[in-house]
Design a protein around this motif. Sequence first.
Motif, PDB file in Angstrom:
ATOM      1  N   THR A  92       0.839  -1.199   0.000  1.00 22.66           N
ATOM      2  CA  THR A  92       0.000   0.000   0.000  1.00 22.66           C
ATOM      3  C   THR A  92       0.878   1.254   0.000  1.00 22.66           C
ATOM      4  O   THR A  92       1.878   1.330   0.714  1.00 22.66           O
ATOM      5  CB  THR A  92      -0.898  -0.002   1.242  1.00 22.66           C
ATOM      6  N   HIS A  93       0.521   2.219  -0.840  1.00 21.39           N
ATOM      7  CA  HIS A  93       1.242   3.490  -0.858  1.00 21.39           C
ATOM      8  C   HIS A  93       0.249   4.623  -1.060  1.00 21.39           C
ATOM      9  O   HIS A  93      -0.866   4.410  -1.553  1.00 21.39           O
ATOM     10  CB  HIS A  93       2.295   3.514  -1.966  1.00 21.39           C
ATOM     11  N   VAL A  94       0.677   5.821  -0.660  1.00 20.43           N
ATOM     12  CA  VAL A  94      -0.177   7.017  -0.770  1.00 20.43           C
ATOM     13  C   VAL A  94       0.160   7.728  -2.073  1.00 20.43           C
ATOM     14  O   VAL A  94       1.285   8.215  -2.257  1.00 20.43           O
ATOM     15  CB  VAL A  94       0.037   7.964   0.420  1.00 20.43           C
ATOM     16  N   PRO A  95      -0.778   7.798  -2.992  1.00 18.88           N
ATOM     17  CA  PRO A  95      -0.487   8.421  -4.318  1.00 18.88           C
ATOM     18  C   PRO A  95      -0.550   9.943  -4.250  1.00 18.88           C
ATOM     19  O   PRO A  95      -1.336  10.590  -4.972  1.00 18.88           O
ATOM     20  CB  PRO A  95      -1.574   7.827  -5.201  1.00 18.88           C
ATOM     21  N   LEU A  96       0.220  10.550  -3.334  1.00 19.60           N
ATOM     22  CA  LEU A  96       0.246  12.009  -3.209  1.00 19.60           C
ATOM     23  C   LEU A  96       1.688  12.498  -3.229  1.00 19.60           C
ATOM     24  O   LEU A  96       2.582  11.832  -2.692  1.00 19.60           O
ATOM     25  CB  LEU A  96      -0.411  12.451  -1.894  1.00 19.60           C
ATOM     26  N   THR A  97       1.856  13.636  -3.832  1.00 16.24           N
ATOM     27  CA  THR A  97       3.170  14.271  -3.825  1.00 16.24           C
ATOM     28  C   THR A  97       2.978  15.712  -3.347  1.00 16.24           C
ATOM     29  O   THR A  97       2.335  16.526  -4.027  1.00 16.24           O
ATOM     30  CB  THR A  97       3.803  14.267  -5.231  1.00 16.24           C
ATOM     31  N   LEU A  98       3.520  16.002  -2.184  1.00 13.64           N
ATOM     32  CA  LEU A  98       3.387  17.339  -1.595  1.00 13.64           C
ATOM     33  C   LEU A  98       4.774  17.893  -1.295  1.00 13.64           C
ATOM     34  O   LEU A  98       5.679  17.129  -0.914  1.00 13.64           O
ATOM     35  CB  LEU A  98       2.572  17.267  -0.300  1.00 13.64           C
ATOM     36  N   PRO A  99       4.928  19.170  -1.454  1.00  9.20           N
ATOM     37  CA  PRO A  99       6.238  19.764  -1.139  1.00  9.20           C
ATOM     38  C   PRO A  99       6.568  19.575   0.341  1.00  9.20           C
ATOM     39  O   PRO A  99       5.754  19.829   1.215  1.00  9.20           O
ATOM     40  CB  PRO A  99       6.037  21.252  -1.472  1.00  9.20           C
ATOM     41  N   GLY A 100       7.716  19.079   0.602  1.00 11.17           N
ATOM     42  CA  GLY A 100       8.161  18.883   1.978  1.00 11.17           C
ATOM     43  C   GLY A 100       7.566  17.647   2.667  1.00 11.17           C
ATOM     44  O   GLY A 100       7.803  17.452   3.855  1.00 11.17           O
ATOM     45  N   PHE A 101       6.789  16.874   1.928  1.00 12.36           N
ATOM     46  CA  PHE A 101       6.178  15.669   2.545  1.00 12.36           C
ATOM     47  C   PHE A 101       6.478  14.468   1.678  1.00 12.36           C
ATOM     48  O   PHE A 101       6.190  14.451   0.481  1.00 12.36           O
ATOM     49  CB  PHE A 101       4.667  15.840   2.684  1.00 12.36           C
ATOM     50  N   GLU A 102       7.075  13.499   2.311  1.00  9.81           N
ATOM     51  CA  GLU A 102       7.369  12.251   1.593  1.00  9.81           C
ATOM     52  C   GLU A 102       6.520  11.131   2.224  1.00  9.81           C
ATOM     53  O   GLU A 102       6.694  10.805   3.392  1.00  9.81           O
ATOM     54  CB  GLU A 102       8.848  11.902   1.717  1.00  9.81           C
ATOM     55  N   PRO A 103       5.556  10.534   1.502  1.00  9.02           N
ATOM     56  CA  PRO A 103       4.685   9.493   2.083  1.00  9.02           C
ATOM     57  C   PRO A 103       5.509   8.273   2.479  1.00  9.02           C
ATOM     58  O   PRO A 103       6.489   7.935   1.831  1.00  9.02           O
ATOM     59  CB  PRO A 103       3.692   9.178   0.948  1.00  9.02           C
ATOM     60  N   PRO A 104       5.104   7.613   3.552  1.00  8.04           N
ATOM     61  CA  PRO A 104       5.849   6.427   4.000  1.00  8.04           C
ATOM     62  C   PRO A 104       5.699   5.275   3.004  1.00  8.04           C
ATOM     63  O   PRO A 104       4.673   5.139   2.330  1.00  8.04           O
ATOM     64  CB  PRO A 104       5.207   6.093   5.341  1.00  8.04           C
ATOM     65  N   GLU A 105       6.721   4.464   2.965  1.00  6.69           N
ATOM     66  CA  GLU A 105       6.697   3.293   2.073  1.00  6.69           C
ATOM     67  C   GLU A 105       6.627   2.032   2.941  1.00  6.69           C
ATOM     68  O   GLU A 105       7.477   1.803   3.802  1.00  6.69           O
ATOM     69  CB  GLU A 105       7.951   3.272   1.204  1.00  6.69           C
ATOM     70  N   VAL A 106       5.601   1.220   2.686  1.00  3.36           N
ATOM     71  CA  VAL A 106       5.403  -0.009   3.466  1.00  3.36           C
ATOM     72  C   VAL A 106       6.350  -1.089   2.964  1.00  3.36           C
ATOM     73  O   VAL A 106       6.494  -1.300   1.744  1.00  3.36           O
ATOM     74  CB  VAL A 106       3.949  -0.493   3.357  1.00  3.36           C
ATOM     75  N   ALA A 107       7.006  -1.778   3.928  1.00  2.00           N
ATOM     76  CA  ALA A 107       7.964  -2.819   3.541  1.00  2.00           C
ATOM     77  C   ALA A 107       7.232  -4.003   2.895  1.00  2.00           C
ATOM     78  O   ALA A 107       6.109  -4.351   3.272  1.00  2.00           O
ATOM     79  CB  ALA A 107       8.743  -3.294   4.763  1.00  2.00           C
ATOM     80  N   LYS A 108       7.887  -4.601   1.929  1.00  4.81           N
ATOM     81  CA  LYS A 108       7.280  -5.764   1.268  1.00  4.81           C
ATOM     82  C   LYS A 108       7.415  -7.057   2.084  1.00  4.81           C
ATOM     83  O   LYS A 108       6.691  -8.016   1.843  1.00  4.81           O
ATOM     84  CB  LYS A 108       7.907  -5.951  -0.114  1.00  4.81           C
TER      85      LYS A 108
END
Length: 434
Positions: free
Chosen positions: A91-107
Amino acid sequence: MTRTAYITVSKGRACAVAMGALLTAMQLTAQDSRTALSLDSCQAWAAEHHPTAKRYAIAAENGDASASNAAKGRLPQLTLAGQASIQSATTHVPLTLPGFEPPEVAKDQYRIYAEAVQPLTGLLTVRDNVRLAHANAAAERSRIDVEMHALKVRVNALFFGILMLDEQARMAELMTEDLRAGIARADTAAAHGVMLRSAADALRAELIVAEQRLTEVRATRENYVSSLGLLVGRELEGDVALSRPKAWRTEPSAEIRRPELRLFEAQKLSIDAHRRLLHDVNLPHISLFVQGGYGRPALNMLDNHFKPYAVGGLRMSWNIAGLYTLRKQKRQLELNARAIDVQHEAFLLETKLTLNKHASEMEKLRRLIASDAEVIRLRERVKESARNQLQFGTATANDYILHVNAENRARLGLAQHELQLLWEAYNYQMTLGE
């Protein structure tokens, strides 16, 4: 001289009779000093020592274990499980915001957890499984009761068979006494020239045959006693004394209480429990559950750290595959119940036929006993007359043998009829289930 000789023989005969009576009294006294074996004792010993009786404890323990195991279904079902997996995408968050990096879930993901499930509708299944276990245990006890009842019938047959052989032996002994008395008078008549020696020889030959018959009866009795000892678990001596059972009053209107009837009832209860169980297992399964564990990720799928978690709630599932065969399974149980009903009816019919047979046999024996006494009185009178005629040479040895045999058969007939009547009364009660 002839009259004097006859008087001497009569005195000798009187002494012999007196000595015989004394010996008989001594034998009866010695026999009474021993405790005679009763039918009730044999039945009690057989019920206690026969291997079939040991199955009662096995059946009780097995039934308790089955019911206890079925009752464990009321307890919560506990599950311990673990899982380690790797997956191609997460699961990942399909957002790109300045100064915000969405967390990446480990496989690669890991989880270990414990779950407790408390069935709700499953309690109905547990209840019926317990009832089924008790019904099966009751049916097994009834099967053992049927076998033990058959054992009682075998003990009765051997016991009354020995009593019948005792009567035959007693009659054979009386016959040998009569033949010896006839030989004595035939010898006296031959000594005075009024009878041939061959007449006494004919009586002696018949005496040997009677003694052979007595030997056969005693050998058969020893065989019966040995078989009875094996059934009751006792070492019985070949000459063990048996006490005649008391007369049992039969009641034609008595209720049939055979163990087979309890077996049929237990089998019907088992089918009823199967029927309810079949209904319960096809209901939707509702249960409460609580689960606690430790893993990565926990409940927050975006958190890549190992953390504990807990979750609980209500769960429902319904396996409808059982509905495909539900109708046919119910039909099969119904056919099984009908088969038991048919067996029940057939058993009652056969039992009533057997009771009627015993009742008719008892009525016949009562009529025979009523006429046996008169037959014996007449046969004894004829025999005494033939004995006197034998002494004076006006009757042959064969005539005397015929009259002795006739009286012996009459006495044996009375004894056998009385014993058969008692046996039929016990068979009647055993057929009822007493």
